[in-house]
Design a protein around this motif. Structure first.
Motif, mmCIF file in Angstrom:
data_model
loop_
_atom_site.group_PDB
_atom_site.id
_atom_site.type_symbol
_atom_site.label_atom_id
_atom_site.label_comp_id
_atom_site.label_asym_id
_atom_site.label_seq_id
_atom_site.Cartn_x
_atom_site.Cartn_y
_atom_site.Cartn_z
ATOM 1 N N GLY A 1 0.806 -1.216 0.000
ATOM 2 C CA GLY A 1 0.000 0.000 0.000
ATOM 3 C C GLY A 1 0.835 1.259 0.000
ATOM 4 O O GLY A 1 0.455 2.270 -0.609
ATOM 5 N N ILE B 1 1.713 1.669 -3.630
ATOM 6 C CA ILE B 1 0.520 1.898 -4.450
ATOM 7 C C ILE B 1 -0.008 3.315 -4.283
ATOM 8 O O ILE B 1 -0.373 3.979 -5.258
ATOM 9 N N LEU B 2 -0.038 3.813 -3.052
ATOM 10 C CA LEU B 2 -0.582 5.148 -2.808
ATOM 11 C C LEU B 2 0.265 6.246 -3.442
ATOM 12 O O LEU B 2 -0.198 7.374 -3.607
ATOM 13 N N GLY C 1 1.167 6.178 -6.508
ATOM 14 C CA GLY C 1 0.757 6.320 -7.905
ATOM 15 C C GLY C 1 1.715 5.676 -8.890
ATOM 16 O O GLY C 1 2.662 4.977 -8.516
ATOM 17 N N CYS D 1 -1.267 -2.958 -11.004
ATOM 18 C CA CYS D 1 -1.946 -1.816 -10.376
ATOM 19 C C CYS D 1 -1.817 -0.592 -11.274
ATOM 20 O O CYS D 1 -2.771 0.174 -11.450
ATOM 21 N N GLU E 1 -4.922 1.380 -13.198
ATOM 22 C CA GLU E 1 -5.129 2.814 -12.992
ATOM 23 C C GLU E 1 -5.200 3.560 -14.322
ATOM 24 O O GLU E 1 -6.017 4.463 -14.495
ATOM 25 N N ARG F 1 -10.507 11.442 -6.645
ATOM 26 C CA ARG F 1 -11.087 10.627 -5.573
ATOM 27 C C ARG F 1 -11.335 9.187 -6.039
ATOM 28 O O ARG F 1 -11.116 8.241 -5.289
ATOM 29 N N TYR G 1 -8.018 7.432 -6.205
ATOM 30 C CA TYR G 1 -7.562 7.124 -4.848
ATOM 31 C C TYR G 1 -8.348 5.933 -4.281
ATOM 32 O O TYR G 1 -7.769 5.057 -3.615
ATOM 33 N N ARG H 1 -6.982 2.744 -5.673
ATOM 34 C CA ARG H 1 -5.753 2.328 -4.993
ATOM 35 C C ARG H 1 -6.059 1.710 -3.627
ATOM 36 O O ARG H 1 -5.459 0.700 -3.237
ATOM 37 N N LEU H 2 -6.996 2.317 -2.901
ATOM 38 C CA LEU H 2 -7.352 1.783 -1.585
ATOM 39 C C LEU H 2 -7.930 0.375 -1.689
ATOM 40 O O LEU H 2 -7.619 -0.496 -0.862
ATOM 41 N N ILE I 1 -5.307 -2.211 -1.953
ATOM 42 C CA ILE I 1 -4.667 -2.542 -0.680
ATOM 43 C C ILE I 1 -5.519 -3.533 0.104
ATOM 44 O O ILE I 1 -5.013 -4.507 0.668
#
Length: 436
Positions: free
Chosen positions: A188, A191-192, A194, A359, A363, A374, A377, A380-381, A384
């Motif tokens: 995570g 991933i967060l 980007g 991932c 995206e 949003r 995001y 991405r969440l 995880i």
């Protein structure tokens, strides 16, 4: 859950039937011909792909290749190869190699179109950009993007997460839930960040991990070099049903070997799926021919080299293909605890890199529908969360879901590539690969 698995498995059996297999082979052969048989110039391809680039262009090229290899060089190269041997026998190995060799033509064609359409359409990312150019293309591009996002979650995330967690749990004697939670936190963090952080991680992980795996595999094969001849014979006999006494049995063995080899080959190198186009189109390559060559090299490295080496290690070591720890058992039988530890870390690195690469793919595909920060995001969440879920899930259902996503993506993408590559090839001397 068992009913869902049975339904998806039976449905995949219909989708991946003899007709579809024949159509994929025919398409890859056709695209190989149109590319001037790109696979025959592998030496020139490697020199051009990994030769020095000019400044930022060379760095972008290396990052794009690393990210694409990160996505493809996951559990398909290790666990997937063992699964292919278990289901399709030794003969599946030869069909994986054949699929990859002809798949190089498909990879060349789709990435050629990706680079060309990236210059034309600044608002839409290939392969969705060129899929829109075929009949019913707008709807098809949406379905493709949705399947890509699903594949990123199931094939790229949960399967890879499952492999990492099982490997870590077995090697370090920790609870699978703890392993899944730790992996979700570490994954995570990347991933967060980007796509840029993902590409940076792939650039650092994949070259080192690939070279180490190739060298270690060669060493393992060298230890059992006296069994290479027998291994080669078993692969050829299995590929063409020569082990069977009756014609009907031979036909069944051939179909199983071909089907398994094709499905696992596609899962490993992703040629024809259009997934590598997503990242290559972002690297700013201005020459479509070069983009095609880079992708063709990736397919060769992924399957012809890495999967073949894995298969030879398994066959020459006499490992039990049906065991979930087949590859680990094969290496540990040769190198002891060092071999087991090496495979554990290889599975973790390859699977983690593949998860990050997919991932990134998902995206980019999501942007076919929205650029809302949003939503991205939230995407991405969810990745995880699913890292943890995948880590503690049953593998067999995840594999079947991955096969379904593969089928949707490859059907739409290959249809578009065949239509558009044909149009371009009428005046396309620039599309023919020439050896330097």
């Amino acid at each position: 859950m068992e009913r869902i698995y049975t339904f998806i498995s039976d449905f995949n059996g219909v989708l991946w039937g003899d007709f579809f297999i024949a159509a994929i082979f025919a398409a890859c052969i056709y695209l190989s011909v149109k590319s001037g048989f790109v696979q025959l110039h592998i030496g020139a391809l490697f020199r051009e792909t990994f030769g020095s680039g000019s400044g930022g262009e060379g760095k972008k090229r290396f990052r794009a290749i690393s990210t694409a290899l990160a996505a493809s060089m996951g559990t398909g190269n290790i666990i997937g190869t063992a699964a292919a041997l278990a289901v399709g026998g030794e003969g599946a190995v030869l069909w994986m190699i054949i699929t990859a060799l002809f798949g190089m033509g498909a990879a060349y064609g789709e990435n050629y179109l990706g680079a060309e359409y990236r210059r034309k359409d600044k608002c839409c990312v290939p392969p969705m950009a060129y899929i829109k150019d075929i009949p019913f293309g707008r709807a098809a591009s949406g379905i493709y993007a949705a399947a890509c996002i699903a594949a990123a979650y199931f094939m790229g995330n949960m399967i890879q997460g499952n492999a990492v967690c099982k490997a870590a749990s077995s090697a370090f004697s920790i609870d699978i839930h703890i392993a899944a939670a730790v992996f979700a936190v570490i994954g995570g963090a990347v991933i967060l960040g980007g796509t840029e952080r993902i590409a940076s991680a792939a650039e650092k992980l994949i070259p080192f991990a690939s070279i180490a795996y190739i060298l270690f595999s060669l060493a393992a094969i060298a230890v059992n070099a006296d069994k290479l001849g027998e291994a080669a014979q078993s692969i050829i006999r299995g590929a063409f049903g020569l082990k069977a006494a009756a014609g009907g049995a031979a036909g069944y063995i051939i179909r199983t070997a071909v089907s398994t080899g094709l499905r696992r080959g596609i899962f490993s190198n992703e040629a024809g799926m259009g997934s590598s186009v997503l990242v290559h189109a972002q690297c700013g390559c201005r020459e479509p021919d070069s983009a095609g060559k880079w992708s063709a090299c990736e397919v060769f490295i992924d399957t012809v080299i890495c999967c073949t080496l894995t298969a030879l290690v398994l066959i020459t070591s006499g490992a039990d293909y049906f065991s979930e720890t087949a590859v680990s058992d094969a290496f540990s039988s040769i190198f002891g605890s060092v071999g087991q530890l090496f495979i554990t870390f290889s599975v973790i690195i390859f699977a983690a890199a593949s998860m990050l690469g997919w991932c990134c793919y998902g995206e980019i595909a999501l942007k076919r529908f929205t650029d809302n920060d949003r939503m991205i995001y939230a995407y991405r969440l969810l990745h995880i969360v699913l890292l943890y879920v995948g880590g503690v899930s049953q593998m067999k259902l995840l594999w079947q879901t991955a096969d379904l996503c593969d089928w949707i993506m490859i059907t739409i993408n290959m249809t578009a590539v065949l239509i558009l590559f044909q149009k371009k090839s009428h005046g396309g001397k620039q599309m023919i690969v020439k050896s330097k």
